[in-house]
Design a protein around this motif. Structure first.
Motif, PDB file in Angstrom:
ATOM      1  N   CYS A 118       0.845  -1.204   0.000  1.00 28.78           N
ATOM      2  CA  CYS A 118       0.000   0.000   0.000  1.00 28.78           C
ATOM      3  C   CYS A 118       0.877   1.250   0.000  1.00 28.78           C
ATOM      4  CB  CYS A 118      -0.951  -0.009   1.201  1.00 28.78           C
ATOM      5  SG  CYS A 118      -2.416   1.042   0.967  1.00 28.78           S
ATOM      6  N   HIS A 120       3.068   2.314   2.243  1.00 30.37           N
ATOM      7  CA  HIS A 120       3.304   3.008   3.512  1.00 30.37           C
ATOM      8  C   HIS A 120       4.795   3.190   3.784  1.00 30.37           C
ATOM      9  CE1 HIS A 120      -0.980   1.812   5.106  1.00 30.37           C
ATOM     10  NE2 HIS A 120      -0.999   2.340   3.908  1.00 30.37           N
ATOM     11  N   GLU A 155      -2.442   1.453  10.171  1.00 35.82           N
ATOM     12  CA  GLU A 155      -3.501   2.099   9.386  1.00 35.82           C
ATOM     13  C   GLU A 155      -4.433   1.061   8.784  1.00 35.82           C
ATOM     14  OE1 GLU A 155      -5.936   3.504   6.391  1.00 35.82           O
ATOM     15  OE2 GLU A 155      -4.262   2.221   5.850  1.00 35.82           O
ATOM     16  N   GLU A 156      -3.859  -0.071   8.391  1.00 31.62           N
ATOM     17  CA  GLU A 156      -4.653  -1.080   7.676  1.00 31.62           C
ATOM     18  C   GLU A 156      -5.548  -1.878   8.619  1.00 31.62           C
ATOM     19  OE1 GLU A 156      -4.741  -1.431   4.445  1.00 31.62           O
ATOM     20  OE2 GLU A 156      -2.894  -0.555   3.680  1.00 31.62           O
ATOM     21  N   HIS A 379      -2.467  -2.792  -2.924  1.00 30.96           N
ATOM     22  CA  HIS A 379      -2.855  -4.085  -2.352  1.00 30.96           C
ATOM     23  C   HIS A 379      -2.668  -5.239  -3.336  1.00 30.96           C
ATOM     24  CE1 HIS A 379      -5.330  -2.517   1.302  1.00 30.96           C
ATOM     25  NE2 HIS A 379      -4.339  -1.687   0.988  1.00 30.96           N
TER      26      HIS A 379
END
Ligand SMILES: [Zn+2]
Ligand SMILES: [Zn+2]
Length: 422
Positions: A118, A120, A155-156, A379
């Motif tokens: 993602c 990050h 966050e996920e 993703h």
């Protein structure tokens, strides 16, 4: 400081630091950690910030950290010391996804079933770079306030944003900014939007149970796999007929499981997925509506269905004046041609939680390499970025923080003028 100077200073900073930042990102990429397990990542960031003279503090749960750049009259970063000017926050997220990395690159994940799919790792590196640049500015006396660097965990999961808030780390923040990698946008571009930019995302799990038995005699059982299949296919279809299509309420399954062998009808099974929505009203009504639909399909096929509905994050709603500050900063250091209007995405971002109490904006950072074939989605197990996006992100975040501090100062002196003239 004029716009030309800032552009020049950022160019000089990146000429000296860009290679280090790319190496930093690759190190994180090779050692991804999922939500609330970001110990190594936290340590790496902490170490680098401390080496630059900052005093980062780890969050109470042990992962994630916050560091203040600029003068705080008393106490260390994030503590009760009174800042000498406005406080604005820049936020990154540290966590990776629990999925394999299928890329063939030297910095591919070395951790089984963990992958920075993602981006990050890019967000973390961008914030580190912006923090190092701003620390240099602060040391030279060029920071009109405090910039709080927020490296949040999980966050996920989601929920890391709530930990930062519970720890009181954004209590005195005037504005907060974040960016997210966007593989549909060319590297060098920045997408902005006023109002909702992400969607809501909840989780649903439907567990079905009924009488099992021999596949030769399904009529004597609840034929559970068939019924589960009906629920899986009929629910999304029924939903699309029961709500306003403009709300984009959608249910997509990600996991289905039932049975152990070809010739035995099992007694239970489940399906789980996400419910996404662009509209707040439809989001509020979604759990009840799904409950009704599941029980009507289940009763038609003679199985018992239980629904487990987990609320996720609301849509992230970008505040207009913060978005304008970020756009002006982007135009200043990247050029006005870098800006584009971002569409609202059905993806969810727990940055939405901050925006419920602090003015701020989430921007999209283009990561698509030029030329055909460069597109891969977030993703996906092959997700990667054009690493020039890191330099773009550093320019954008550093310039935005400086612009927000100046805006904060101007409004504070404006208020002071009002008070003194009253
Ligand atoms: Zn994600
Ligand atoms: Zn993300």
């Amino acid at each position: 400081m004029t716009g030309f100077d800032l552009r020049e200073e950022l160019a000089k900073f990146l000429a000296a630091r860009e290679a280090e930042l790319i190496a930093f990102r690759r190190d994180l990429h090779a050692h991804p950690e999922t939500g609330y397990r970001e110990y190594r990542t936290t340590g790496r960031v902490l170490e680098r910030l401390a080496a630059a003279g900052l005093r980062p503090l780890t969050l109470p749960k042990g992962t994630g950290l916050v560091a203040d750049v600029g003068e705080v009259a008393d106490g260390a970063a994030g503590t009760a010391g009174a800042p000498s000017g406005p406080v604005v926050a820049l936020r990154a997220d540290l966590d990776a996804l629990p999925m394999p990395d299928e890329k063939d690159v030297p910095y591919r994940s070395t951790v089984p079933n963990a992958c920075h799919a993602c981006g990050h790792d890019v967000h973390t590196t961008v914030l580190l770079g912006a923090g190092l640049f701003l620390a240099e500015r602060a040391a030279a006396g060029g920071l009109p306030g405090v910039v709080r660097l927020v490296f949040q965990p999980a966050e996920e999961v989601p929920g890391g944003a709530l930990d930062v808030m519970a720890a009181g780390r954004i209590a005195n923040v005037e504005r907060i900014f974040a960016l997210h990698c966007d593989p549909s946008l060319d590297v060098g571009k920045v997408g902005t939007r006023v109002g909702p930019i992400t969607g809501a995302c909840d989780k649903i799990k439907v567990r079905v149970s009924g009488l099992g038995g021999h596949t030769a005699r399904p009529h004597l059982t609840a034929d559970l796999v068939y019924a589960l299949g009906k629920i899986v296919t009929e629910l999304p279809a029924a939903l699309s007929r029961r709500v306003d299509p403009r709300s984009s309420l959608s249910l997509v399954w990600g996991e289905v499981s039932a049975g152990l062998t070809p010739n035995a009808i099992p007694e239970e099974g489940f399906a789980s997925g996400t419910v996404r929505c662009l509209d707040e009203q439809a989001w509020y009504g979604a759990p009840g509506l799904l409950e009704d639909l599941v029980s009507s399909v289940a009763s038609a096929y003679g199985v018992i269905a239980e629904i487990e509905y987990t609320r996720g994050v609301p849509p992230a709603v970008n505040e207009p004046s913060s978005t304008a500050i970020l756009e002006t900063a982007a135009a200043q250091v990247l050029g006005p041609e870098a800006l584009s209007v971002a569409p609202q995405s059905l993806g969810a971002e727990d940055f939405a939680w901050y925006l419920e109490s602090v003015r701020g904006t989430l921007a999209r950072l283009g990561t698509r390499p030029p030329g055909p074939g460069g597109h891969c989605d977030l993703h996906q197990a092959t997700f990667d970025v054009d690493e020039r996006a890191i330099g773009v992100g550093v320019r954008l975040m550093a310039a935005t923080a400086l612009a927000a501090l100046r805006a904060g100062q101007a409004s504070a002196s404006g208020r002071l003028a009002d008070v003194t003239s009253a």
